[in-house]
Design an enzyme around this catalytic site. Structure first.
Site, PDB file in Angstrom:
ATOM      1  N   ASP A  46      56.431  54.952  23.771  1.00  0.00           N
ATOM      2  CA  ASP A  46      55.501  54.896  24.900  1.00  0.00           C
ATOM      3  C   ASP A  46      56.036  53.954  25.974  1.00  0.00           C
ATOM      4  OD1 ASP A  46      52.300  55.252  25.598  1.00  0.00           O
ATOM      5  OD2 ASP A  46      53.116  53.340  26.279  1.00  0.00           O
ATOM      6  N   TYR A  51      57.181  49.751  33.742  1.00  0.00           N
ATOM      7  CA  TYR A  51      57.919  48.900  32.792  1.00  0.00           C
ATOM      8  C   TYR A  51      59.389  48.800  33.209  1.00  0.00           C
ATOM      9  CZ  TYR A  51      54.031  50.073  29.535  1.00  0.00           C
ATOM     10  OH  TYR A  51      52.812  50.286  28.938  1.00  0.00           O
ATOM     11  N   LYS A  76      54.095  56.929  32.244  1.00  0.00           N
ATOM     12  CA  LYS A  76      52.844  56.788  33.008  1.00  0.00           C
ATOM     13  C   LYS A  76      53.091  56.733  34.510  1.00  0.00           C
ATOM     14  CE  LYS A  76      51.288  54.031  29.103  1.00  0.00           C
ATOM     15  NZ  LYS A  76      52.477  53.260  28.727  1.00  0.00           N
ATOM     16  N   HIS A 109      48.195  55.524  34.871  1.00  0.00           N
ATOM     17  CA  HIS A 109      48.273  54.191  34.263  1.00  0.00           C
ATOM     18  C   HIS A 109      47.005  53.348  34.451  1.00  0.00           C
ATOM     19  CE1 HIS A 109      51.617  51.231  32.938  1.00  0.00           C
ATOM     20  NE2 HIS A 109      50.467  50.860  32.462  1.00  0.00           N
TER      21      HIS A 109
END
Ligand code: A2P
Length: 275
Positions: A46, A51, A76, A109
């Protein structure tokens, strides 16, 4: 209850324990975490655009030698990319970074948008998500950090309801009503920060329960999520912890100990509060 996999509301199967990679640096760090996880038996990773490690995640998967179709991949859509056209472009960009031609799950998100008319923005974003789903670029679509009110709002415009709602969930933030709402509406809960970001691994009661089952506190917290029917996404950069976090299928927590763990709820949030 099948503890290993579960079917989402569109019939696709998802492994219930996945590796979360929030805050793992792109490049070698995330490549190593992904490879360690896949070697340990994980088949679910995930990540998220924000990120900033999608490139390394894709590299780690390819280096592992495990076929792409055997691994469940989630990424996301970030807030800045909300709105119909941007949503379409954002997944194309994520797929390029991942080096993949589809994701298994694409999530919005956060429920907020960084512009006016937030509710309209949410609905046009979701139309984009539905289009990506129709095109097969995402095998399932869902949301993250949505409250009951955000999910109720979706009923006014969605033609495809979200398959999952990924939220912070652990005994110290046991979002019981939200979980019940999601069960009722056929939306699967995914628990992020299931270890409360590491902040509660020394908790006395969790440690007592861990000792009783000859397990670590991390394993107890992960198993707690599984017992509740959640998908669970612990994060680690350490190979031995990644392996440890996967050793949670050989024991069960008694209902009495589950009650004790449920009783630890204190609204302890390690992440931003979507309400
Ligand atoms: P590290 O990445 O250095 O291993 P969460 O998944 O709730 O966000 O928690 C992640 C935090 O918990 C990270 O700081 C991670 O550290 C730590 N962590 C993950 N697994 C374990 C474990 N089995 N034992 C101790 N700490 C862990």
């Amino acid at each position: 209850m099948n503890l290993k996999t579960i079917k989402l509301n569109n019939g696709i199967e998802i492994p219930r324990l996945g590796l979360g990679v929030w805050k793992i640096r792109d490049g070698e760090a995330v490549r190593n975490s992904v490879m360690s996880a896949l070697q340990a038996g994980y088949r679910h990773i995930d990540t998220a655009m924000i990120y900033r490690n999608e490139t390394g995640v894709g590299e780690g998967l390819r280096q592992s030698g495990i076929p792409r179709e055997e691994v469940f991949m989630t990424t996301k859509l970030w807030v800045r990319d909300q709105g119909y056209d941007r949503t379409l472009a954002a997944l194309t960009a994520s797929l390029e970074r991942l080096g993949m031609d589809y994701v298994d799950l694409y999530l919005v998100h956060w429920p907020f948008a960084d512009e006016e008319k937030i509710s309209e923005k949410r609905s046009s974003t979701w139309r984009g998500m539905e289009e990506l789903y129709r095109q097969g670029l995402a095998r399932a679509i869902g949301v993250s950090n949505y409250t009951e009110a955000h999910l109720e709002e979706m009923k006014n415009h969605a033609t495809v309801m979200p398959a999952v709602n990924q939220v912070e969930m652990h005994p110290f933030l046991y979002q019981k009503e939200l979980a019940a709402y999601c069960v009722k509406n056929n939306i699967q809960i995914e628990a992020y920060s299931p270890l409360a970001h590491g902040a509660k691994l020394e908790d006395r009661l969790v440690a007592q329960i861990a000792e009783k089952y000859s397990k670590s506190t991390a394993q107890i917290l992960i198993r707690w999520s599984l017992e509740h029917g959640f998908i669970v996404l612990p994060k680690s950069t350490h190979k031995e912890r990644i392996e440890e976090n996967f050793q949670v299928f050989d024991f069960a927590i008694s209902s009495r100990d589950m009650q004790t763990l449920d009783g630890l709820h204190e609204n302890f949030r390690t992440c931003w509060d979507p309400t």
